[in-house]
Design a protein around this motif. Structure first.
Motif, PDB file in Angstrom:
ATOM      1  N   ALA A  21      -4.061   0.477  19.557  1.00 51.50           N
ATOM      2  CA  ALA A  21      -4.253  -0.965  19.425  1.00 51.50           C
ATOM      3  C   ALA A  21      -5.424  -1.297  18.509  1.00 51.50           C
ATOM      4  N   ALA A  22      -6.442  -0.458  18.524  1.00 51.32           N
ATOM      5  CA  ALA A  22      -7.638  -0.747  17.726  1.00 51.32           C
ATOM      6  C   ALA A  22      -7.405  -0.505  16.240  1.00 51.32           C
ATOM      7  N   THR A  23      -6.533   0.454  15.894  1.00 54.77           N
ATOM      8  CA  THR A  23      -6.366   0.838  14.485  1.00 54.77           C
ATOM      9  C   THR A  23      -5.054   0.369  13.890  1.00 54.77           C
ATOM     10  N   ALA A  24      -4.180  -0.224  14.699  1.00 51.33           N
ATOM     11  CA  ALA A  24      -2.824  -0.526  14.243  1.00 51.33           C
ATOM     12  C   ALA A  24      -2.810  -1.457  13.041  1.00 51.33           C
ATOM     13  N   THR A  25      -3.595  -2.523  13.055  1.00 51.43           N
ATOM     14  CA  THR A  25      -3.551  -3.498  11.961  1.00 51.43           C
ATOM     15  C   THR A  25      -4.033  -2.879  10.657  1.00 51.43           C
ATOM     16  N   GLY A  26      -5.145  -2.157  10.704  1.00 48.07           N
ATOM     17  CA  GLY A  26      -5.690  -1.543   9.494  1.00 48.07           C
ATOM     18  C   GLY A  26      -4.760  -0.511   8.903  1.00 48.07           C
ATOM     19  N   VAL A  27      -4.200   0.358   9.725  1.00 46.47           N
ATOM     20  CA  VAL A  27      -3.294   1.390   9.221  1.00 46.47           C
ATOM     21  C   VAL A  27      -2.009   0.751   8.685  1.00 46.47           C
ATOM     22  N   SER A  28      -1.541  -0.293   9.402  1.00 50.27           N
ATOM     23  CA  SER A  28      -0.323  -0.973   8.931  1.00 50.27           C
ATOM     24  C   SER A  28      -0.542  -1.559   7.542  1.00 50.27           C
ATOM     25  N   GLN A  29      -1.699  -2.119   7.303  1.00 54.05           N
ATOM     26  CA  GLN A  29      -1.990  -2.687   5.983  1.00 54.05           C
ATOM     27  C   GLN A  29      -1.997  -1.594   4.908  1.00 54.05           C
ATOM     28  N   GLN A  30      -2.563  -0.442   5.240  1.00 51.82           N
ATOM     29  CA  GLN A  30      -2.575   0.671   4.288  1.00 51.82           C
ATOM     30  C   GLN A  30      -1.159   1.146   3.974  1.00 51.82           C
ATOM     31  N   VAL A  31      -0.306   1.201   5.003  1.00 52.81           N
ATOM     32  CA  VAL A  31       1.085   1.618   4.782  1.00 52.81           C
ATOM     33  C   VAL A  31       1.805   0.617   3.905  1.00 52.81           C
ATOM     34  N   LEU A  32       1.577  -0.688   4.153  1.00 54.25           N
ATOM     35  CA  LEU A  32       2.206  -1.714   3.317  1.00 54.25           C
ATOM     36  C   LEU A  32       1.768  -1.563   1.867  1.00 54.25           C
ATOM     37  N   ALA A  33       0.498  -1.271   1.650  1.00 56.27           N
ATOM     38  CA  ALA A  33       0.001  -1.082   0.279  1.00 56.27           C
ATOM     39  C   ALA A  33       0.739   0.058  -0.413  1.00 56.27           C
ATOM     40  N   GLU A  34       0.957   1.160   0.288  1.00 53.30           N
ATOM     41  CA  GLU A  34       1.645   2.304  -0.305  1.00 53.30           C
ATOM     42  C   GLU A  34       3.117   1.985  -0.579  1.00 53.30           C
ATOM     43  N   LEU A  35       3.735   1.226   0.334  1.00 53.64           N
ATOM     44  CA  LEU A  35       5.135   0.859   0.135  1.00 53.64           C
ATOM     45  C   LEU A  35       5.295  -0.109  -1.029  1.00 53.64           C
TER      46      LEU A  35
END
Length: 599
Positions: A21-35
């Protein structure tokens, strides 16, 4: 699916597998950037749906908005007001591509991919490209697989959030629990925080009656409604349910004593309104204890203890009150806790004993009766009268045990005197607490003790307070009838102190009235007391009841009573409470000197 797309899905899975829960938003943003980079689009977003409010909420996007900029589209979009892209997303089951001519945003192509959870769509993954972009079926299959990974993260975060919520909230009301309250107060009472910090401790009066009458589910619903009202009326506050029918409110802003008391009274009024439960209109009064703490000086435990002591004082004073904590309350609470601690084994240790207060005919000095008075030799506080510990005994369910000890001990000593030929015409009086009188089997227990010691009918009299009769008249009526059948007399003690039983006297098997000492102490000086005493004397004569005046301490009071027709009395003028052997000697002698001429 081409090898390169498989590697993309695998890479996303690797990135998302360990998030919480603490890291989900940040990691999701990084994944979106790569996609965004991989698929060569302009932007991407991740949204979660809230079907309870029929809306979709922005979780992450790439590229991010500048600091302070409002998201466009908004962070929260209600489906009823949404444009075609987001309206479609509410229950979307398969990926769909909206092109400029079929609903894309202002000449853009939008690939919308649902986040699946069974048959429910829990969110949406979107990719935006200016102009027209063709998406292959393999790309859409890869995006569907990636959306499934995001849905798994969403479910995991929801589960964590739910566990965190349950760890900090009460499951019945949704309010905070004790754990969350303690953490909140710990932070608020740090030295650098603004103060004062007030705590309002709420305790419902007699919720058990609702549970007993309507059932526990009705009691739970009643608590839920009160919790809702408390949350609505309290304003910005930390509100916690501490368990059962106890709540605590901590205003969010610094609040002094006067403001806290005003808030408590306002909330007390809000909670007093009736609640419809199973066809019944139900209400309970509430006792509130108010305490105020200073950051850097008071700890969380100090503040909660003070609020608890204040509400306990409110409950012990009859309930339905707002009480502010004070040093006097602290001393009283300390005393009560000391009493409760040592009272648990007081019978086994032999610290209880009896004293006897003679009852005398003031015309002749003849000893007519004696009242058994329990005393406690406390290990540190010395000799204690029953007023100091009977109330505590009642609150911890020891009143019945103490009462039986007093009854057996007094009857045993009285029987011994009689066996020695002393006090054959006297009456033994024993006080009974409210808890004893309404307990199952009380009359039978008394009858058994009287019979065990061979005491004749009419030789034992139980003294009950006027308030007992009024509070539970039906139970009292049945119990008194059983006592009467067993040959046990009944006297109403402290008569005239504010609970009217005039309408009940003619239907209750009562043998005597005892005029409360508050009306006797100043006889001869206070005309108001004399008027009350004369009325009680007339009442006793009208119902053919014995009449005893308590607290006779002056010759003037004794002479005034005699002049108006009250002959039986007890008090320090006649005798102080005395040990068993002295009482036996007094009964053997039979009289005490009396000469109560008015000055």
């Amino acid at each position: 699916m081409p090898r390169s797309l498989e590697l993309v899905v695998t890479a996303v899975a690797t990135r998302l597998i360990a998030v919480d829960a603490a890291t989900a938003t940040g990691v999701s943003q990084q994944v979106l950037a790569e996609l965004v980079t991989y698929f060569g689009v302009d932007s991407s977003f991740l949204r979660h749906h809230d079907h309870t409010i029929h809306a979709t909420r922005l979780i992450a996007e790439w590229p991010p908005r500048p600091a302070g900029a409002q998201p466009d589209p908004p962070a929260l979009i209600h489906f009823a007001d949404a444009d075609p892209v987001y309206a479609l997303a509410e229950n979307l089951q398969e990926p769909v591509v909206l092109r400029p001519e079929t609903g894309g945003h202002a000449g853009t192509t939008v690939a919308c991919v649902p986040l699946p959870s069974g048959e429910v769509t829990t969110g949406m993954l979107g990719f935006v490209m200016a102009g027209d972009r063709q998406w292959s079926s393999e790309e859409l299959h890869a995006l569907a697989a990636i959306a499934t990974l995001f849905a798994q993260v969403q479910a995991r975060v929801y589960a964590e959030d739910r566990l965190r919520f349950l760890a900090e909230h009460d499951d019945l009301t949704g309010l905070h629990n004790r754990r969350a309250l303690m953490a909140h107060l710990d932070a608020r009472l740090q030295p650098d925080q603004p103060g004062p910090v007030s705590a309002l401790f709420f305790d419902l009066d007699r919720l058990k009656a609702i549970n007993d009458y309507l059932g526990h589910s009705a009691g739970d619903r009643f608590i839920q409604v009160l919790a809702e009202r408390l949350a609505q009326a309290a304003g910005p506050s930390m509100i916690a349910r501490l368990g059962g029918d106890e709540f605590l409110v901590v205003p969010a802003s610094p609040t002094d004593v006067d403001a806290a008391e005003e808030l408590a009274e306002r909330l007390q009024h809000a909670l007093s309104k009736k609640v419809p439960i199973d066809g019944e209109m139900v209400t309970r009064t509430v006792s509130i204890g108010v305490a105020v703490g200073v950051p850097g000086r008071d700890s969380t435990s100090d503040l909660l203890r003070h609020a608890d002591q204040a509400v306990l004082t409110a409950k012990n004073s009859g309930g339905n009150q707002v009480i502010l904590y004070s040093d006097a309350i602290s001393l009283e609470s300390e005393f009560r806790n000391d009493i409760e601690l040592h009272l648990q084994n007081v019978i086994e240790t032999g610290a209880l004993f009896l004293r006897y207060l003679p009852e005398v005919d003031m015309r002749t000095g003849k000893v007519l009766a004696t009242e058994a008075l329990v005393r406690w030799q406390h290990p540190t506080r010395g000799l204690l009268a029953p007023d100091s510990f009977i109330g505590v005994a009642e609150s911890i369910n020891l009143a019945g045990e103490l009462g039986r000890w007093v009854m057996r001990t007094a009857c045993g000593e009285f029987a011994r005197w009689r066996a020695n030929g002393v006090g054959l015409d006297a009456v033994l009086r024993v006080n009974v607490s409210p808890v004893q009188l309404v307990a199952d089997g009380f009359a039978e227990s008394v009858a058994t003790i009287v019979a065990e010691f061979g005491l004749p009918p009419g030789s034992v009299c139980l003294e009950i307070t006027e308030s007992i009769v009024v509070q539970d008249i039906e139970v009292t009526r049945v119990t008194l009838a059983k006592l009467h059948d067993a040959g046990v007399q009944v006297a109403i003690d402290d008569f005239g102190t504010g609970y009217s039983v005039l309408s009940l006297l003619k239907s209750l098997p009562v043998d005597a009235l005892k005029i409360d000492k508050s009306f006797v102490r100043d006889l001869g000086a206070d005309p108001g007391d004399l008027a009350i005493v004369r009325a009680i004397i007339a009442l006793a004569e009208a119902f053919d009841l014995q009449l005893v005046a308590e607290g006779v301490e002056t010759g003037t009071a004794a002479a005034t009573l005699l002049r108006h027709g009250c002959h039986r009395a007890q008090g320090f003028l006649l005798s102080r409470p005395i040990p068993s052997d002295q009482m036996e000697a007094l009964l053997r002698r039979g009289t005490i000197p009396v000469d109560f001429a008015e000055p």
